[in-house]
Write a protein that holds these residues in place. Structure first.
Motif, mmCIF file in Angstrom:
data_model
loop_
_atom_site.group_PDB
_atom_site.id
_atom_site.type_symbol
_atom_site.label_atom_id
_atom_site.label_comp_id
_atom_site.label_asym_id
_atom_site.label_seq_id
_atom_site.Cartn_x
_atom_site.Cartn_y
_atom_site.Cartn_z
ATOM 1 N N GLY A 117 10.555 6.828 3.730
ATOM 2 C CA GLY A 117 10.303 8.207 3.327
ATOM 3 C C GLY A 117 10.607 8.470 1.869
ATOM 4 O O GLY A 117 10.138 9.472 1.311
ATOM 5 N N THR A 118 11.373 7.612 1.207
ATOM 6 C CA THR A 118 11.652 7.801 -0.211
ATOM 7 C C THR A 118 10.427 7.566 -1.074
ATOM 8 O O THR A 118 10.439 7.889 -2.260
ATOM 9 C CB THR A 118 12.806 6.888 -0.684
ATOM 10 N N VAL A 119 9.367 6.964 -0.506
ATOM 11 C CA VAL A 119 8.087 6.870 -1.206
ATOM 12 C C VAL A 119 7.069 7.784 -0.529
ATOM 13 O O VAL A 119 5.859 7.572 -0.616
ATOM 14 C CB VAL A 119 7.566 5.420 -1.278
ATOM 15 N N SER A 120 7.573 8.802 0.143
ATOM 16 C CA SER A 120 6.752 9.827 0.803
ATOM 17 C C SER A 120 5.868 9.266 1.908
ATOM 18 O O SER A 120 4.801 9.815 2.189
ATOM 19 C CB SER A 120 5.888 10.566 -0.240
ATOM 20 N N ALA A 121 6.289 8.175 2.534
ATOM 21 C CA ALA A 121 5.545 7.616 3.661
ATOM 22 C C ALA A 121 5.967 8.322 4.943
ATOM 23 O O ALA A 121 7.162 8.523 5.180
ATOM 24 C CB ALA A 121 5.796 6.121 3.781
ATOM 25 N N GLY A 122 5.014 8.693 5.773
ATOM 26 C CA GLY A 122 5.318 9.312 7.047
ATOM 27 C C GLY A 122 5.924 8.325 8.025
ATOM 28 O O GLY A 122 5.955 7.114 7.770
ATOM 29 N N LYS A 123 6.397 8.819 9.153
ATOM 30 C CA LYS A 123 7.081 7.960 10.120
ATOM 31 C C LYS A 123 6.162 6.867 10.664
ATOM 32 O O LYS A 123 6.563 5.714 10.803
ATOM 33 C CB LYS A 123 7.645 8.801 11.265
ATOM 34 N N ARG A 124 4.921 7.217 10.981
ATOM 35 C CA ARG A 124 4.001 6.222 11.520
ATOM 36 C C ARG A 124 3.661 5.170 10.474
ATOM 37 O O ARG A 124 3.626 3.974 10.774
ATOM 38 C CB ARG A 124 2.728 6.900 12.021
ATOM 39 N N ALA A 125 3.413 5.617 9.257
ATOM 40 C CA ALA A 125 3.105 4.663 8.186
ATOM 41 C C ALA A 125 4.310 3.776 7.901
ATOM 42 O O ALA A 125 4.173 2.558 7.703
ATOM 43 C CB ALA A 125 2.690 5.413 6.930
ATOM 44 N N GLY A 126 5.509 4.375 7.881
ATOM 45 C CA GLY A 126 6.718 3.585 7.669
ATOM 46 C C GLY A 126 6.913 2.551 8.742
ATOM 47 O O GLY A 126 7.255 1.396 8.467
ATOM 48 N N ILE A 139 0.839 -1.202 0.000
ATOM 49 C CA ILE A 139 0.000 0.000 0.000
ATOM 50 C C ILE A 139 0.872 1.251 0.000
ATOM 51 O O ILE A 139 0.595 2.221 -0.723
ATOM 52 C CB ILE A 139 -0.945 -0.015 1.210
ATOM 53 N N LEU A 140 1.941 1.240 0.783
ATOM 54 C CA LEU A 140 2.812 2.412 0.878
ATOM 55 C C LEU A 140 3.464 2.736 -0.467
ATOM 56 O O LEU A 140 3.490 3.893 -0.892
ATOM 57 C CB LEU A 140 3.894 2.181 1.935
ATOM 58 N N VAL A 141 4.003 1.724 -1.125
ATOM 59 C CA VAL A 141 4.621 1.977 -2.429
ATOM 60 C C VAL A 141 3.543 2.322 -3.449
ATOM 61 O O VAL A 141 3.734 3.203 -4.301
ATOM 62 C CB VAL A 141 5.443 0.764 -2.895
ATOM 63 N N GLY A 142 2.401 1.653 -3.355
ATOM 64 C CA GLY A 142 1.330 1.890 -4.308
ATOM 65 C C GLY A 142 0.706 3.264 -4.224
ATOM 66 O O GLY A 142 0.120 3.741 -5.196
#
Length: 399
Positions: free
Chosen positions: A312-321, A127-130
């Protein structure tokens, strides 16, 4: 699949799409970073009819073309909107969920397929990369499509999809070996697949020769990938050992990189590749150090801060990461159990060689999770599904 099974499969796909679309709308502050900036820039230029954008003021083949062209199609239809770009990748991500189910149904059973689809629908790293404007989802979709076609022994379709996958990530070229094994009924089907793959790639190769005046099959990324990893700064980094560094920060290759604007990109790639190989010759233990640390990072065991940073290189925040890291660990534990099931052992070796080759394709260069692991994650999900299927089957058999 029976009618009821198809209904469940459709319901899972609808849920997977809803989750991904909801994620897009829940993160309206999404910003382009790193590679996504390039993909977006190229896509806008292509959609405007200007072809691929220049890099450092000169022609480029650094980014493989599949995703920029796909994204340009989205922009041509809907305008250069990040929201539409992310929604398009949400649709691609849903296709990945479906193809994981197709492969599991082909290999094992509809039960395993439904479990795998359900797991893939909620698997946070996918989901994060997508949700990002990145090339990996389209690459994985084409790769899984090629595998599904190879299982059915459709060599022409498998070859075209494999060609598209290579135009998404050049290191996928090595996967022609296991897919040729999959379609093998003698040399003819394998030859058809290889030729179809080559013909899909050739127009881009010709374009590269015309604009760069050098033979560049797909991309000029290898030189910078090697140079960013095999240098004294990266190797002596005590905080993140053997981690790739931007060439702007690498003193070893500064004389080469300082000429980036006036040097043909293909020539620059060759110079960086040659200098990197010289470094490896002088430091023969460096590939083993890189392989050790990139393997740890691929498992998100190279340090919590680093894993969060690369998310974060896929613009994911810290909590999502962080959620993605924990999710991967849970699925990986299930996958280990699934690897010891009878059904996993009965699957053809060529299938399991795919994630192994994808691992070998990056382990000596650079790894950023979750995106560099995305071609491997579907197989983690498949193995996790086999573990859950075996576990639930045993429970229902208990009197």
């Amino acid at each position: 699949m029976a009618f009821s099974t198809r209904r469940v499969a459709v319901a899972i796909l609808v849920a997977a799409l809803a989750i991904r679309v909801a994620w897009v709308f829940a993160t309206p502050d999404y910003r382009l970073v790193h590679d996504a900036l390039d993909y977006n820039r190229h896509a806008i230029s292509i959609a405007n009819g200007d072809g691929f954008a220049l890099s450092y003021g000169r022609e480029t083949a650094f980014r493989p073309p599949a995703y920029p062209i796909f994204l340009a199609g989205v922009y041509w239809l809907f305008g250069p909107s990040l929201e539409w770009a992310r929604l398009a990748n949400a649709l691609v991500g849903t296709g990945i969920v479906g193809l994981i189910g197709v492969i599991c149904a082909q290999m094992w059973s509809s039960r395993v397929a439904l479990i795998a689809m359900a797991l893939a629908a909620v698997y946070i790293p996918l989901i994060l990369v997508g949700q990002s404007v990145m090339s990996e989802p389209l690459f994985v979709l084409c790769l899984l499509g090629a595998i599904a076609c190879a299982i059915r022994r459709w060599p022409l379709a498998a070859g075209v999809l494999m060609g598209l996958a290579v135009l998404g990530r050049a290191n996928a070229l090595i996967l022609l070996l296991p897919l040729a094994w999959a379609v093998w009924k003698g040399p003819k089907p394998a030859l058809i697949m290889v030729v179809a793959c080559a013909l899909t790639i050739v127009p881009w190769t010709i374009r590269n020769y015309v604009v760069l005046d050098h033979f560049v099959p797909v991309s000029t990324q290898l030189g910078s990938a090697l140079a960013g990893t095999y240098n004294s700064e990266a190797m002596n980094n005590t905080e993140n050992p053997a981690a790739w560094m931007s060439l702007k920060r690498v003193d070893d290759y500064r004389p080469i990189f300082n000429r980036v604007r006036e040097t043909n990109e293909a020539v620059l790639e060759k110079e960086l590749r040659s200098a990197s190989l010289d470094y490896i010759k002088d430091h023969p233990g460096s590939p083993f150090k890189v392989a050790y640390w990139t393997s740890r990072r691929m498992l998100d065991l190279g340090g919590w801060d680093w894993a969060i940073h690369t998310a974060g290189t896929v613009s994911a925040g810290k909590r999502a990461g962080a959620a993605g890291i924990v999710c991967f660990w849970a699925f990986a534990l299930l996958a280990i159990g699934g690897a010891f099931t009878r059904r996993a052992r009965e699957a053809p070796l060529w299938l399991w060689s795919v994630p192994v080759l994808m691992y070998l394709g990056v382990v000596f260069l650079v790894v950023e999770t979750p995106r560099y692991r995305m071609a491997i994650d579907p197989f983690v999900i498949m193995l996790a599904a086999l573990a859950l299927s075996a576990l639930t089957t045993k429970r229902t058999q208990v009197p």
